[in-house]
Design a protein around this motif. Structure first.
Motif, mmCIF file in Angstrom:
data_model
loop_
_atom_site.group_PDB
_atom_site.id
_atom_site.type_symbol
_atom_site.label_atom_id
_atom_site.label_comp_id
_atom_site.label_asym_id
_atom_site.label_seq_id
_atom_site.Cartn_x
_atom_site.Cartn_y
_atom_site.Cartn_z
ATOM 1 N N PRO A 1 31.943 -19.663 36.868
ATOM 2 C CA PRO A 1 30.990 -18.545 36.890
ATOM 3 C C PRO A 1 30.671 -18.094 38.306
ATOM 4 C CG PRO A 1 29.864 -20.604 36.388
ATOM 5 C CD PRO A 1 31.329 -20.903 36.356
ATOM 6 N N ALA A 2 30.919 -18.968 39.299
ATOM 7 C CA ALA A 2 30.678 -18.612 40.694
ATOM 8 C C ALA A 2 31.411 -19.597 41.594
ATOM 9 C CB ALA A 2 29.189 -18.615 41.015
ATOM 10 N N ILE A 3 31.614 -19.192 42.828
ATOM 11 C CA ILE A 3 32.223 -20.056 43.844
ATOM 12 C C ILE A 3 31.301 -20.065 45.053
ATOM 13 C CG2 ILE A 3 34.209 -20.428 45.361
ATOM 14 C CD1 ILE A 3 35.936 -18.933 43.337
ATOM 15 N N PHE A 4 30.952 -21.257 45.529
ATOM 16 C CA PHE A 4 30.157 -21.398 46.739
ATOM 17 C C PHE A 4 31.099 -21.757 47.880
ATOM 18 C CE2 PHE A 4 25.688 -22.526 44.932
ATOM 19 C CZ PHE A 4 25.738 -21.398 44.133
ATOM 20 N N VAL A 5 31.004 -21.021 48.978
ATOM 21 C CA VAL A 5 31.864 -21.235 50.141
ATOM 22 C C VAL A 5 31.004 -21.734 51.293
ATOM 23 C CG1 VAL A 5 33.431 -20.180 51.804
ATOM 24 C CG2 VAL A 5 33.475 -19.463 49.406
ATOM 25 N N GLU B 1 40.720 -17.070 57.891
ATOM 26 C CA GLU B 1 40.044 -16.193 56.931
ATOM 27 C C GLU B 1 40.988 -15.813 55.786
ATOM 28 O OE1 GLU B 1 38.303 -12.840 58.825
ATOM 29 O OE2 GLU B 1 36.699 -13.997 59.782
ATOM 30 N N ARG B 2 42.238 -15.561 56.116
ATOM 31 C CA ARG B 2 43.215 -15.237 55.073
ATOM 32 C C ARG B 2 43.417 -16.430 54.146
ATOM 33 N NH1 ARG B 2 48.738 -12.588 57.021
ATOM 34 N NH2 ARG B 2 47.166 -11.079 57.703
ATOM 35 N N LYS B 3 43.436 -17.634 54.716
ATOM 36 C CA LYS B 3 43.588 -18.833 53.906
ATOM 37 C C LYS B 3 42.378 -19.034 52.999
ATOM 38 C CE LYS B 3 45.339 -23.543 54.419
ATOM 39 N NZ LYS B 3 45.739 -24.601 55.400
ATOM 40 N N LEU B 4 41.177 -18.695 53.472
ATOM 41 C CA LEU B 4 39.976 -18.794 52.648
ATOM 42 C C LEU B 4 40.055 -17.840 51.466
ATOM 43 C CD1 LEU B 4 37.086 -19.665 52.050
ATOM 44 C CD2 LEU B 4 36.293 -17.970 53.720
ATOM 45 N N GLY C 1 34.492 -18.344 64.846
ATOM 46 C CA GLY C 1 33.989 -17.009 64.526
ATOM 47 C C GLY C 1 34.400 -16.451 63.178
ATOM 48 N N ASP C 2 34.774 -17.274 62.221
ATOM 49 C CA ASP C 2 35.122 -16.763 60.895
ATOM 50 C C ASP C 2 33.901 -16.124 60.231
ATOM 51 O OD1 ASP C 2 37.675 -17.582 61.190
ATOM 52 O OD2 ASP C 2 37.676 -19.043 59.563
ATOM 53 N N ASP C 3 34.090 -14.933 59.696
ATOM 54 C CA ASP C 3 33.009 -14.214 59.009
ATOM 55 C C ASP C 3 33.127 -14.502 57.518
ATOM 56 O OD1 ASP C 3 31.066 -12.548 58.084
ATOM 57 O OD2 ASP C 3 31.780 -10.757 59.140
ATOM 58 N N ILE C 4 32.564 -15.639 57.079
ATOM 59 C CA ILE C 4 32.718 -16.007 55.674
ATOM 60 C C ILE C 4 31.926 -15.076 54.763
ATOM 61 C CG2 ILE C 4 33.084 -18.422 56.313
ATOM 62 C CD1 ILE C 4 30.314 -18.998 55.050
ATOM 63 N N GLU C 5 30.876 -14.461 55.278
ATOM 64 C CA GLU C 5 30.105 -13.526 54.439
ATOM 65 C C GLU C 5 30.948 -12.311 54.078
ATOM 66 O OE1 GLU C 5 26.356 -12.577 56.119
ATOM 67 O OE2 GLU C 5 25.643 -14.652 56.166
ATOM 68 N N ALA C 6 31.708 -11.805 55.040
ATOM 69 C CA ALA C 6 32.567 -10.654 54.762
ATOM 70 C C ALA C 6 33.690 -11.030 53.797
ATOM 71 C CB ALA C 6 33.149 -10.111 56.065
ATOM 72 N N VAL C 7 34.273 -12.217 53.991
ATOM 73 C CA VAL C 7 35.346 -12.668 53.103
ATOM 74 C C VAL C 7 34.810 -12.860 51.683
ATOM 75 C CG1 VAL C 7 37.010 -14.501 52.638
ATOM 76 C CG2 VAL C 7 36.626 -13.739 54.993
ATOM 77 N N CYS C 8 33.636 -13.457 51.561
ATOM 78 C CA CYS C 8 33.043 -13.687 50.233
ATOM 79 C C CYS C 8 32.711 -12.370 49.540
ATOM 80 C CB CYS C 8 31.792 -14.545 50.363
ATOM 81 S SG CYS C 8 32.106 -16.261 50.826
ATOM 82 N N LYS C 9 32.206 -11.413 50.291
ATOM 83 C CA LYS C 9 31.884 -10.106 49.701
ATOM 84 C C LYS C 9 33.137 -9.412 49.190
ATOM 85 C CE LYS C 9 29.585 -5.729 50.742
ATOM 86 N NZ LYS C 9 28.864 -4.931 51.791
ATOM 87 N N ARG C 10 34.195 -9.455 49.983
ATOM 88 C CA ARG C 10 35.459 -8.825 49.564
ATOM 89 C C ARG C 10 36.041 -9.546 48.350
ATOM 90 N NH1 ARG C 10 40.902 -9.740 52.102
ATOM 91 N NH2 ARG C 10 42.310 -8.280 51.077
ATOM 92 N N ALA C 11 35.981 -10.878 48.336
ATOM 93 C CA ALA C 11 36.527 -11.642 47.216
ATOM 94 C C ALA C 11 35.725 -11.391 45.938
ATOM 95 C CB ALA C 11 36.528 -13.132 47.552
#
Length: 496
Positions: free
Chosen positions: A124-128, A107-110, A138-148
């Motif tokens: 203009p945007a990044i899709f992950v 997650e940190r690397k993402l 179990g990586d929570d990409i939604e949480a990482v994307c929201k924080r980013a």
């Protein structure tokens, strides 16, 4: 994972699908996808399907959160084209290693990868994209994307479609869900008009949409968003202000069309830009929907005038090919909308359809084929390579139209072949595209190479010698054979 499971169940319960409505509740929960083959490569998993739908958004950075192989297997597997930005052609991946997984650093690397893309490219945007590995750990990409997104001040869209959840078609629909949840409706346009439409499920393969858009421009119809072909992020974000929509590939994005109609009252119809008749009918239906939504009825007359002009030009060009192709037999090994739209297009110029695959076709697609061919004897769900080869080697078809996976079957059977799927090099949509399709079929069938390869090889031609050759058991026959052939002429040999 629970939210992903809920999305999958919602996609399976698709009210706009006739086949789905006919099932009982238990069968509906299973969906339409066949079980995946363990170890299957790109072309079969949900991640690949999601990336197919979203990658043609040309100004967006597409970041694959996975080991390197996931991006390597799926990159550039479709021939979509862009009229401007090229960022979508750059591959971005977090390139996870075993150490990242074991030490919990993924997650940190993402987050670090998102920051690097934002600083280097300023998209203009990044899709992950989530994948099998990152979903399983179990990586929570939604949480990482929201924080980013909060940190860097740009949309970071999570695409939660790991490969193991289902087929490519399911991934198509999950990509549509991601657009609905995170993109469409997030920006209000300041130039909304009565003649704005969306085109859904059009991938602009080989630049096909560029043959259709000028027709709409001449009618004063603006394409607010073509999803996903040659799309821009801002256009898709404003797509909720269109007045009508055309669905090109319902198997991919029917859920997107239905929910946009529910949320923003955007009526849609399913049509095709393959063939003269279907292109004309698509233009008519677009104009009719716009009139129902408040456009000036005079557009109906202008549409008919445009259709009459373009059809006359196209038929005049096709007249030169009709004597050369009328009565030729075509085997169509594809699926989806092409299973009926291309059939109709080819029959318009007198070509006979000996068979068409319906492997990826909906119930509506199959009904259209029955109406066009007057029966279902020429439809096949799936034909094994051995059966395809037998059919072609027995000369039951003059040419096969298919994708690259079956081209070698046709070549082995010494039968002309033309690419009709996503890897094709020529656009076949619209009036000009129909002329190009017929031209390519004519070139393939009448290529002189087929006459040559069907002739026996020179080494298979046995000479017919007047006298019986001596036995080869002794040591002297070589001299006798030379003497035997010394006085022969060309007339003494047989023909192949």
């Amino acid at each position: 994972m629970s939210s992903l499971r809920a999305k999958i169940q919602d996609v399976f319960n698709e009210p706009a699908c006739e086949q789905n409505r006919g099932k009982d509740v238990k069968a509906r929960k299973k969906g339409c996808s066949k079980p995946l083959t363990p170890g299957a490569a790109a072309g079969g998993c949900a991640f690949d399907g999601a990336k197919i739908v979203l990658q043609p958004i040309t100004d967006v950075a597409h970041l694959i959160h996975a080991p390197l192989a996931c991006e390597g297997n799926s990159w550039d597997n479709r021939g979509a084209a862009s009229s401007g930005p090229t960022l979508w052609r750059t591959s971005f991946t977090t390139d996870l290693s075993e150490l990242d997984v074991v030490m919990g650093q993924s997650e940190r690397k993402l987050f670090k990868a998102i920051r690097e893309i934002q600083e280097a490219y300023g998209p203009p945007a990044i899709f992950v994209y989530a994948t099998c590995v990152t979903a399983l750990i179990g990586d929570d990409i939604e949480a990482v994307c929201k924080r980013a997104a909060e940190k860097f001040g740009l949309p970071v869209v999570p695409v939660n479609a790991p490969g193991f959840v289902g087929s490519k078609n399911l991934g198509n629909k999950l990509a549509g869900e991601a657009l609905l949840e995170h993109v469409i409706g997030t920006v209000e346009p300041d130039d909304a008009g009565r003649y704005d439409i969306n085109i859904l499920g059009e991938f602009n393969l080989s630049g096909e949409f560029w043959l259709v858009k000028p027709l709409l421009d001449r009618l004063g119809i603006r394409v607010r968003a073509c999803i996903p072909g040659d799309a821009r992020y801002l256009d898709i974000a404003c797509a909720h202000r269109a007045r009508a929509a055309m669905m090109v590939c319902s198997t991919a994005l029917i859920n997107l069309a239905r929910k946009m109609e529910q949320r923003w009252d955007i009526p849609f119809f399913e049509g095709s830009f393959y063939g003269i008749t279907d292109t004309s009918e698509a233009l008519r239906q677009i104009s009719q929907l716009l009139v129902k939504k408040g456009a000036d009825p005079e557009i109906l007359g202008r549409t008919e005038a445009l259709i009459a002009e373009e059809e006359a030009i196209a038929w005049k060009k096709l007249a030169a090919y009709r004597p050369r192709l009328e009565g030729k037999r075509v085997l169509l090994n594809t699926g989806g909308v092409k299973s009926w739209s291309v059939v109709h297009a080819l029959m318009e110029i007198g070509i006979e359809i000996v068979g068409t695959s319906v492997k990826k076709s909906t119930v509506e697609d199959k009904e259209r084929i029955k109406q066009i061919l007057k029966d279902d004897n020429h439809m096949f769900e799936q034909m094994a390579p051995r059966e395809l080869y037998a059919m072609l080697s027995e000369h039951k078809a003059d040419i096969m139209l298919s994708g690259g996976r079956t081209q070698f079957i046709a070549l082995k059977a010494k039968t002309p072949w033309l690419d009709i799927n996503q890897e094709r090099q020529h656009p076949y949509a619209g009036y000009d595209g129909m002329v190009e399709l017929v031209r390519q079929i004519d070139l393939a069938i009448h290529n002189p190479i087929w006459r040559q390869v069907l002739e026996p090889a020179p080494w298979d031609c046995q000479p017919a010698v007047r006298d019986e050759l001596p036995s080869t058991k002794s040591e002297t026959p070589t001299l006798h054979v030379v003497q035997e052939f010394a006085g022969t002429t060309a007339d003494d040999f047989g023909e192949c």
